[in-house]
Motif scaffolding. Sequence first.
Motif, PDB file in Angstrom:
ATOM      1  N   VAL A  51     -38.557  88.624 -10.768  1.00 23.02           N
ATOM      2  CA  VAL A  51     -38.296  88.100  -9.436  1.00 23.02           C
ATOM      3  C   VAL A  51     -39.111  88.930  -8.449  1.00 23.02           C
ATOM      4  O   VAL A  51     -39.336  90.120  -8.654  1.00 23.02           O
ATOM      5  CB  VAL A  51     -36.792  88.164  -9.104  1.00 23.02           C
ATOM      6  CG1 VAL A  51     -36.523  87.797  -7.654  1.00 23.02           C
ATOM      7  CG2 VAL A  51     -36.014  87.239 -10.043  1.00 23.02           C
ATOM      8  N   ARG A  52     -39.562  88.296  -7.379  1.00 25.94           N
ATOM      9  CA  ARG A  52     -40.393  88.971  -6.399  1.00 25.94           C
ATOM     10  C   ARG A  52     -39.710  90.220  -5.865  1.00 25.94           C
ATOM     11  O   ARG A  52     -38.493  90.245  -5.646  1.00 25.94           O
ATOM     12  CB  ARG A  52     -40.699  88.013  -5.238  1.00 25.94           C
ATOM     13  CG  ARG A  52     -41.736  88.550  -4.256  1.00 25.94           C
ATOM     14  CD  ARG A  52     -42.098  87.512  -3.226  1.00 25.94           C
ATOM     15  NE  ARG A  52     -40.961  87.084  -2.417  1.00 25.94           N
ATOM     16  CZ  ARG A  52     -41.063  86.286  -1.372  1.00 25.94           C
ATOM     17  NH1 ARG A  52     -42.248  85.789  -1.031  1.00 25.94           N
ATOM     18  NH2 ARG A  52     -39.994  85.946  -0.679  1.00 25.94           N
ATOM     19  N   LEU A  53     -40.502  91.264  -5.657  1.00 25.86           N
ATOM     20  CA  LEU A  53     -39.993  92.525  -5.145  1.00 25.86           C
ATOM     21  C   LEU A  53     -39.204  92.325  -3.849  1.00 25.86           C
ATOM     22  O   LEU A  53     -39.606  91.569  -2.973  1.00 25.86           O
ATOM     23  CB  LEU A  53     -41.175  93.473  -4.883  1.00 25.86           C
ATOM     24  CG  LEU A  53     -40.849  94.859  -4.356  1.00 25.86           C
ATOM     25  CD1 LEU A  53     -40.134  95.696  -5.417  1.00 25.86           C
ATOM     26  CD2 LEU A  53     -42.116  95.568  -3.901  1.00 25.86           C
ATOM     27  N   ALA A  54     -38.061  93.011  -3.755  1.00 26.44           N
ATOM     28  CA  ALA A  54     -37.218  93.008  -2.561  1.00 26.44           C
ATOM     29  C   ALA A  54     -36.607  91.644  -2.268  1.00 26.44           C
ATOM     30  O   ALA A  54     -36.476  91.241  -1.123  1.00 26.44           O
ATOM     31  CB  ALA A  54     -37.980  93.526  -1.341  1.00 26.44           C
ATOM     32  N   THR A  55     -36.221  90.928  -3.328  1.00 24.86           N
ATOM     33  CA  THR A  55     -35.459  89.691  -3.159  1.00 24.86           C
ATOM     34  C   THR A  55     -33.973  90.036  -3.131  1.00 24.86           C
ATOM     35  O   THR A  55     -33.432  90.564  -4.102  1.00 24.86           O
ATOM     36  CB  THR A  55     -35.752  88.704  -4.308  1.00 24.86           C
ATOM     37  OG1 THR A  55     -37.117  88.299  -4.252  1.00 24.86           O
ATOM     38  CG2 THR A  55     -34.870  87.471  -4.202  1.00 24.86           C
ATOM     39  N   VAL A  56     -33.338  89.769  -2.007  1.00 26.89           N
ATOM     40  CA  VAL A  56     -31.934  90.132  -1.807  1.00 26.89           C
ATOM     41  C   VAL A  56     -31.145  88.876  -1.457  1.00 26.89           C
ATOM     42  O   VAL A  56     -31.563  88.084  -0.607  1.00 26.89           O
ATOM     43  CB  VAL A  56     -31.793  91.180  -0.683  1.00 26.89           C
ATOM     44  CG1 VAL A  56     -30.327  91.574  -0.494  1.00 26.89           C
ATOM     45  CG2 VAL A  56     -32.637  92.412  -0.995  1.00 26.89           C
ATOM     46  N   CYS A  57     -30.009  88.694  -2.116  1.00 24.16           N
ATOM     47  CA  CYS A  57     -29.157  87.520  -1.883  1.00 24.16           C
ATOM     48  C   CYS A  57     -27.785  87.959  -1.388  1.00 24.16           C
ATOM     49  O   CYS A  57     -27.371  89.106  -1.565  1.00 24.16           O
ATOM     50  CB  CYS A  57     -28.992  86.721  -3.180  1.00 24.16           C
ATOM     51  SG  CYS A  57     -30.527  86.046  -3.860  1.00 24.16           S
TER      52      CYS A  57
END
Length: 293
Positions: free
Chosen positions: A97-103
Motif C-alpha cells: 500500500v502507498r506510503l503513509a496511507t491512513v484510514c
Amino acid sequence: MTEGLRYAYAVVRDTAAPEAALDALTALEDVPGVAGEPVVAVRHQGLAVLAGAVPAEDFDEGPLRERLEDMAWLEKVARTHQRVVDTVGAESCVIPVRLATVCQGEEGLRRMLATGRERFASALDRLEGRVEWGVKAYAATPAPPEPPALQEPPAPDGPPTGIPNTPGGMSGRDYLRRRKAQRQAAEQRWGDTEEGARLVHDTLSGLAERARLHPPQDPRLSGVSDRNVLNAAYLVRREDSAAFAERVGELAGRTAALRVELTGPWAPYSFTAPDENAAAAAPDRAESAGAEG
C-alpha cells in the motif's frame, strides 16, 4: 482494534485461516509498525489489509502533512513500512500500500478493500509467486591518469623546450595533444558504460517477466557520487531468482568501467499496476495519501 487511525501497509489474500494462523501475521510477530504498534489483519471480501493503530498527533491529516516535511522522520517511517512489507513478501504474495496511507478505524480499512477490490485481486493474481529484483549500474570512477614524465632540462645554451605553466615542461603542442587524448578517452569511457548498461538491461529483461526503468538516482539523495546509468526493477518468478542473481553477477564482471549492484528480492513494488507506465507504490518515494476513510 476498531476505532482511531489505522496505518495500512499491504494487502494479501484472506486464506480463511484463523488470524493467528495467517502466514503474513506469523512472519510479523517480531516486526513492529511505524509507531511501534503490532500489525494485525483486517479482512473483507476475500482480502486482508495489514495495518496498525497509530497516534493522531502524528498521523492525523494535518500533523501528517507537517511530518512529511521532516526528512529524518519520513525516512524512518519509510524504512519501517518497507520492513513490514518485505517481511510479509518473503512468505506470501503481497501488494504494498502507498506510503503513509491512513484510514479511520477498521471500517475505513474495509472501505479501502471494497473500493480497490478488483485492482487488488487482479494484482495478486498477476504477482503470485513473483518477486522484484533491483539492479543499479554506475559508471565506475576511472583511476587518475599517470603524471606526465618529466623532460630533461635543455642544455645551458639551448632553447627552452617547454612553455610556462604546463606539466613537466612539455611543449604547448604536446600538452594540447595530451588534453585532447584525455577528452577522447573520457568520451569513449562514457560511451562504453552507456552501452554496457543497455546490454545489462536487455539481458536481464529477457530473464524477467516484466521490467521497469526508473529515473537515475540523484547522487545528493543516494550518497553515491558515481554516475547512475541504470536504475531498473525486474519481476522474476521465485524459482528463477537464483539463476537471475547468478546472471547479474556474470554481467557485473564484464567490464571494469561499469559497477553493477543487485538488491532484493523485494515485494513487487514496481509492478502492482497493470500498466508499466503507472506510478509504483515504492516506499522510497515520499508519497502521502493522508487520512482516508
